[in-house]
Design an enzyme around this catalytic site. Structure first.
Site, PDB file in Angstrom:
ATOM      1  N   GLY A 106       0.259  -5.235   1.354  1.00 62.33           N
ATOM      2  CA  GLY A 106       0.738  -4.221   0.431  1.00 62.33           C
ATOM      3  C   GLY A 106      -0.431  -3.486  -0.195  1.00 62.33           C
ATOM      4  N   ASP A 107      -0.175  -2.336  -0.798  1.00 63.65           N
ATOM      5  CA  ASP A 107      -1.257  -1.480  -1.285  1.00 63.65           C
ATOM      6  C   ASP A 107      -2.143  -2.163  -2.322  1.00 63.65           C
ATOM      7  OD1 ASP A 107       0.774  -1.488  -3.154  1.00 63.65           O
ATOM      8  OD2 ASP A 107       0.836   0.670  -3.428  1.00 63.65           O
ATOM      9  N   ASN A 108      -1.545  -2.809  -3.310  1.00 62.32           N
ATOM     10  CA  ASN A 108      -2.358  -3.435  -4.351  1.00 62.32           C
ATOM     11  C   ASN A 108      -3.094  -4.670  -3.837  1.00 62.32           C
ATOM     12  OD1 ASN A 108      -1.977  -1.892  -6.929  1.00 62.32           O
ATOM     13  ND2 ASN A 108       0.161  -2.248  -6.418  1.00 62.32           N
TER      14      ASN A 108
END
Length: 363
Positions: free
Chosen positions: A109-111
């Site tokens: 995921g992005d984070n």
């Protein structure tokens, strides 16, 4: 509806015919991997954000799947972020001019990818992302949940866990104020008028709830406002209050982490907002922690590349790769006197949401 489960429930209620046709459920990056390899897959970090995943036990939740009326057969196979999920399909390899032996990593995921890209992989390590939204990301060797559910407890891309506080509007607050209210794109000039002698002494507060708020309030009805204006209030005061309001919002999540016994004294920082020396200084003193900037500004992309390198066997582990690839360019430490001024202001700020909470639904 930021998670997958509520979207599925919405589809079951409003588009029942489409709901009946569901064959596979996957997130955007996983669809790309599916097209590349033919493998229906996801990684543990992204699975954590579906509300269909038993994070503590790292498996799909039968209870949540039943609530949504779907079977585990439509859910993707789970991989660690640094695992190879497969290689390119023949037709894809030919179209891209690549070998069929090219490996495809599960990704993250992005984070989670941004945290990998900043080397936030050791227990208690922290990364703050000052992007459109704002996040504080804390790596953890063990699964833990705060009593107020202020922080997300997710599986992490390094095979362990992380805690994350996410405020919905961070740099987007500054963009909104600059673009829509002040009608300017010259952010640097606007911040130039906020001199050091003004820091910690602003009488205006800004609540950064332009789209409601996630952490720590979980309140879709929360709204932004300026509080404390007078005839003496200036353009610079308002601009400064926006930067400070976002910093105070991130401090809220830091306080939730501290309540779990986490002692965070340093953090990496990335995202577009981190390019502002002024904003970075405000944040370091509001949080009263040291902030370090990585050599590369491409946190999520760099993290994805690190995961791919591990998947290809270039490094023994995510930790090993981060130790060798992530470098710090500069570190900003808080000033004790300024941190004390901001501590007083934060204690006032944290009284504002409770005072206005019951009014927001009426607006």
């Amino acid at each position: 509806a930021g998670f997958t489960a509520p979207k599925i429930l919405w589809m079951r209620k409003h588009e029942p015919e489409l709901f009946k046709r569901i064959a596979k459920i996957m997130l955007p990056k996983d669809y790309v991997n599916f097209c590349l390899t033919g493998v229906h897959c996801t990684d543990y970090s992204d699975a954590s954000g579906t509300l269909l995943f038993d994070v503590k036990n790292r498996k799909w939740s039968g209870k949540m799947l039943d609530i949504c009326g779907i079977s585990e057969d439509v859910m993707p196979k789970l991989f660690e972020s640094c695992e190879c999920v497969g290689t390119l399909k023949k037709e894809v390899a030919e179209e891209l001019g690549l070998s069929e032996t090219v490996k495809v990593a599960a990704g993250a995921g992005d984070n989670a990818a941004a945290a990998i890209g900043t080397g936030t992989v050791w227990n208690g390590a922290c990364n703050i992302s000052l992007g459109t939204s704002g996040t504080i990301f804390i790596a953890s060797d063990t699964f833990r949940v705060d009593s107020g559910n202020s922080l997300h407890a997710f599986a992490y891309a390094d095979g362990k866990y992380h805690l994350m506080g996410c405020m919905l509007s961070a740099a987007s607050c500054n963009k909104w104020f600059m673009d829509e209210i002040l009608r300017t794109k010259d952010y640097e000039t606007e911040q130039a008028g906020i001199t050091e002698d003004r820091l910690g002494k602003n009488h205006v507060y800004f609540l950064p709830y332009l789209m409601g708020e996630r952490a720590p309030h979980n309140d879709p009805m929360a709204r932004s406002c300026f509080i404390g204006m007078s005839m003496d209030t200036t353009r610079q005061d308002l601009t400064q209050s926006v930067l400070e309001g976002v910093a105070f919002g991130i401090r809220d999540s830091l306080e939730a982490a501290k309540a779990l016994g986490l002692d965070i004294r340093t953090s990496m920082i990335c995202g577009g907002g981190a390019k502002s020396p002024l904003w970075k200084k405000i944040l370091a003193n509001v949080l009263n922690i040291s902030l370090s900037s990585p050599e590369t500004e491409q946190g999520p992309g760099y993290g994805g590349a690190i995961l791919a390198a591990v998947a290809c066997g270039k490094y023994a582990s995510v930790e090993d790769a981060c130790r060798k690839l992530v470098r710090v360019t500069n570190t900003l430490t808080p000033d004790p006197e300024l941190a004390a001024l901001y501590e007083s202001r934060y204690q006032t700020y944290r009284k504002l949401y409770p005072a206005l909470k019951d009014i927001f639904p009426e607006l």
